[in-house]
Design a protein around this motif. Sequence first.
Motif, PDB file in Angstrom:
ATOM      1  N   GLN B 334       0.811  -1.221  -0.050  1.00  0.00           N
ATOM      2  CA  GLN B 334       0.002   0.021  -0.022  1.00  0.00           C
ATOM      3  C   GLN B 334       1.065   1.293   0.073  1.00  0.00           C
ATOM      4  O   GLN B 334       1.985   1.396   0.304  1.00  0.00           O
ATOM      5  CB  GLN B 334      -0.896  -0.068   1.194  1.00  0.00           C
ATOM      6  N   LYS B 335       0.273   2.240  -0.129  1.00  0.00           N
ATOM      7  CA  LYS B 335       0.934   3.596  -0.490  1.00  0.00           C
ATOM      8  C   LYS B 335       2.220   3.627  -1.249  1.00  0.00           C
ATOM      9  O   LYS B 335       3.238   4.450  -1.142  1.00  0.00           O
ATOM     10  CB  LYS B 335       1.489   3.924   0.945  1.00  0.00           C
ATOM     11  N   THR B 336       2.192   2.946  -2.359  1.00  0.00           N
ATOM     12  CA  THR B 336       3.280   2.839  -3.306  1.00  0.00           C
ATOM     13  C   THR B 336       3.122   3.970  -4.159  1.00  0.00           C
ATOM     14  O   THR B 336       2.061   4.261  -4.544  1.00  0.00           O
ATOM     15  CB  THR B 336       3.142   1.514  -4.019  1.00  0.00           C
ATOM     16  N   ASN B 337       4.231   4.573  -4.502  1.00  0.00           N
ATOM     17  CA  ASN B 337       4.214   5.703  -5.579  1.00  0.00           C
ATOM     18  C   ASN B 337       4.857   5.226  -6.776  1.00  0.00           C
ATOM     19  O   ASN B 337       6.167   4.885  -6.444  1.00  0.00           O
ATOM     20  CB  ASN B 337       4.905   6.991  -5.072  1.00  0.00           C
ATOM     21  N   ALA B 338       4.394   5.092  -7.715  1.00  0.00           N
ATOM     22  CA  ALA B 338       5.495   4.364  -8.925  1.00  0.00           C
ATOM     23  C   ALA B 338       5.148   5.228 -10.144  1.00  0.00           C
ATOM     24  O   ALA B 338       3.931   5.115 -10.771  1.00  0.00           O
ATOM     25  CB  ALA B 338       5.221   2.943  -8.932  1.00  0.00           C
ATOM     26  N   TYR B 339       6.127   5.759 -10.848  1.00  0.00           N
ATOM     27  CA  TYR B 339       5.902   6.493 -11.978  1.00  0.00           C
ATOM     28  C   TYR B 339       6.778   5.920 -12.999  1.00  0.00           C
ATOM     29  O   TYR B 339       8.103   5.552 -12.791  1.00  0.00           O
ATOM     30  CB  TYR B 339       6.122   7.996 -11.898  1.00  0.00           C
ATOM     31  N   SER B 341       7.723   6.802 -17.380  1.00  0.00           N
ATOM     32  CA  SER B 341       7.663   7.231 -18.698  1.00  0.00           C
ATOM     33  C   SER B 341       8.698   6.869 -19.823  1.00  0.00           C
ATOM     34  O   SER B 341       9.942   6.636 -19.446  1.00  0.00           O
ATOM     35  CB  SER B 341       7.806   9.050 -18.373  1.00  0.00           C
ATOM     36  N   ASN B 342       8.129   6.555 -21.034  1.00  0.00           N
ATOM     37  CA  ASN B 342       9.212   6.484 -22.045  1.00  0.00           C
ATOM     38  C   ASN B 342       9.013   7.421 -23.174  1.00  0.00           C
ATOM     39  O   ASN B 342       7.675   7.441 -23.554  1.00  0.00           O
ATOM     40  CB  ASN B 342       9.008   4.926 -22.346  1.00  0.00           C
ATOM     41  N   GLN B 358       3.716  -1.605 -18.537  1.00  0.00           N
ATOM     42  CA  GLN B 358       2.770  -2.488 -18.140  1.00  0.00           C
ATOM     43  C   GLN B 358       2.503  -2.400 -16.685  1.00  0.00           C
ATOM     44  O   GLN B 358       3.639  -2.094 -15.900  1.00  0.00           O
ATOM     45  CB  GLN B 358       3.196  -4.124 -18.008  1.00  0.00           C
ATOM     46  N   LEU B 359       1.401  -2.188 -15.812  1.00  0.00           N
ATOM     47  CA  LEU B 359       1.452  -2.019 -14.589  1.00  0.00           C
ATOM     48  C   LEU B 359       0.369  -3.205 -14.143  1.00  0.00           C
ATOM     49  O   LEU B 359      -0.459  -3.530 -14.716  1.00  0.00           O
ATOM     50  CB  LEU B 359       0.389  -0.783 -14.143  1.00  0.00           C
ATOM     51  N   GLU B 360       0.937  -3.715 -12.903  1.00  0.00           N
ATOM     52  CA  GLU B 360       0.103  -4.910 -12.351  1.00  0.00           C
ATOM     53  C   GLU B 360      -0.062  -4.594 -10.955  1.00  0.00           C
ATOM     54  O   GLU B 360       1.052  -4.803 -10.165  1.00  0.00           O
ATOM     55  CB  GLU B 360       0.530  -6.337 -12.506  1.00  0.00           C
ATOM     56  N   LYS B 367      -0.514   5.271  -5.768  1.00  0.00           N
ATOM     57  CA  LYS B 367      -0.389   6.307  -7.003  1.00  0.00           C
ATOM     58  C   LYS B 367       0.790   5.735  -8.065  1.00  0.00           C
ATOM     59  O   LYS B 367       1.626   5.549  -7.814  1.00  0.00           O
ATOM     60  CB  LYS B 367       0.159   7.504  -6.341  1.00  0.00           C
ATOM     61  N   CYS B 368      -0.010   5.546  -9.367  1.00  0.00           N
ATOM     62  CA  CYS B 368       1.089   4.934 -10.540  1.00  0.00           C
ATOM     63  C   CYS B 368       0.492   5.470 -11.538  1.00  0.00           C
ATOM     64  O   CYS B 368      -0.591   5.814 -11.792  1.00  0.00           O
ATOM     65  CB  CYS B 368       0.735   3.154 -10.535  1.00  0.00           C
ATOM     66  N   SER B 369       1.698   5.635 -12.422  1.00  0.00           N
ATOM     67  CA  SER B 369       1.215   6.102 -13.897  1.00  0.00           C
ATOM     68  C   SER B 369       2.295   5.873 -14.592  1.00  0.00           C
ATOM     69  O   SER B 369       3.352   5.222 -14.200  1.00  0.00           O
ATOM     70  CB  SER B 369       1.388   7.837 -13.524  1.00  0.00           C
TER      71      SER B 369
END
Lengths: 254, 430
Positions: B334-339, B341-342, B358-360, B367-369
Amino acid sequence: MLNIRNLQAGIEGRKILKGINLEIKAGEVHAIMGPNGSGKSTLASTLAGKKSYEVLGGSVDFLGKDLLELSPEARAAEGLFLAFQYPIEIPGLSTTNFIKTAVNEVRKYHGKDPLDAVGFLRMMKEKMALMNIEQSLLSRPLNEGFSGGEKKRNEIFQMAMLEPKLAILDETDSGLDIDAIRIVSNGVNKLRNKDNAVLVVTHYQRLLDYIVPDFVHVLYNGRIVKSGTKELALELEERGYDFIKNEVNVEEGV
Amino acid sequence: MNSVEHYKEHFDQLQSTDKNGLTAIRKNAFDAFNKFGIPTSRHEEWKYTRIGGLFNKQYQFPVSTGSLSANDINDLRLPGHEQANELVFINGIFSFPLSKIISPELIVQSLEEAASNEFKEIVAANLGHSSDYLKDGINALNTAFVNGAVFVHVSKGKVTEHPIYIYNITDARTENIFSQPRSLVHVGQNAQVQLIETYVTIGASESFTNAVMEIVVEENALLEYYKIQNDASHTNQVSTTHIRQVGKSYVHAVTISLNGGIVRNNLNIVLDAERCEAHLYGLYFQKGKSHIDNHTVVDNVKPNCFSNELYKGVMNDEASGVFNGKIFVRQLAQKTNAYQSNKNVLLSDNATVNAKPQLEIFADDVKCSHGCTVGQLDEEALFYLQSRGIAGKVAHSLLVRAFATDILEHVKPAPIRAYIETLIAERLEY
């Protein structure tokens, strides 16, 4: 200096300039005014050599050369300068590095050696003082995150560094408050002399309070439909563009 | 070299000479290799990178470091080497005579030795951890032949003032070489270290390098890792870097790929403790017919971790590129921040990029983008530069260089950054 004869140009197959005639001599300031969509920016971009604009007819002589045959960079090196209405932001390229490259590329065109670091710095310092521009602006990536005023000041600073023969100011006042207009205009006025010329492209008269033109031309529907002195600008300001449109439309029997 | 029988003989020989208890891990890996084989394009993770053809030819399977002397490799050293620890692999075999350790807090041993001394628990817990993430024959092949591998330990609480340069040198002067460098790096608690890894081939014969580096980062440790790839176009490699953060720690990884034949990078970051932070940057600038594949994995195993990833590509000529970026967020995390960009720029009509983010995500408060772009140089920007007297070709170079800036500024060691800047300037001819 600049002699435009029956210039016709367009974009994506649409003809926008329908025969422009204009002569600008050294030492003169000309203003081109006109309503939106009249072809003002097309004229500025066509003169600077933007690829997406297609020349459909006519000729442009610039200091004895066929301007339309030259690449954009050669036009610049020959002394033509376009101050952009919307200067491009280029993250990752420092403003100083950009200007240094430009100055040395122009020198190269004229067969001169590049300025060394000391020579360039001296020139920068001198022009920075003249243009009242601070080092911090020039250390930043080119135009990235600049305010409207900063972008236009940067344009004029580039003009100071490149010392063009003919400067075209494309809607330089757009998006600027009155203080910023004053600063930018002061910069332009300091660079004026008897050997160079300025073409101011603008929608509003207010910029012309500061950069006072010798001649004012009204562009409408791809043609210069009226020319006069600075009083014409005041008249336009007062009466709006409609009276010009009406005059033209009556003449053309629309 | 496509058939397993080809490897069996070498494998049996290696196993029979081992004295240090790596036989079990090798055996498991060989079985896995036997099962998976060399990956083909039918393998999801190898869809756009075809290495099968490279195994249709014969390579020498080196078992010693050969005859290169310190003089022979002098010209290959990276700038700043005078002030660096230098670890040298020749043809995949670690060379103690050619390596140089100047930092007292570094312990460098053969992996075989570390597997049976006071480091054996660290080795047992971490060697082969990458195989959980790379289920293919090529990773197994490296582990099956662990030999001449190195173990590096950065002592607890020490800041390593001098960076560690790692040279993977292939001596292909007389024959085709298949080399498999292997290393395990252990960054102790509160330690700080910079690792800079590069690949160089001498000679005109073909080479295939299949490298695996596993790095363990302990509590409060800081790792900067740089991979620089600028090898010749007759060289091919699969280069795996598997970083596991087992305590709250900071990792900064930059991968710069400028040349090579077929280059496949696997970069795995396993965030296996709370409040870990990882930054991944990559720049690939390819020409000719080179192929670059960056597969990255960021695995958020524990809560409250932060990761940021930016990979940028410039593809010229007929070069082809792959970016495959996976972010896993486990149920616990929980509370992961993952970003991620390519961004890619294609300079030629014949260059290609296949990008696959790919996000799993199995946790609900994260928060992921991710984002991906493929485009060309901006015509408006080119015109702007040209309108200032800058010739088209120079303007082009300036824009490419500008595009690379926000990766290059993350290369912190000054001599290395200057070196990369020079390589790029040469490529751009300005």
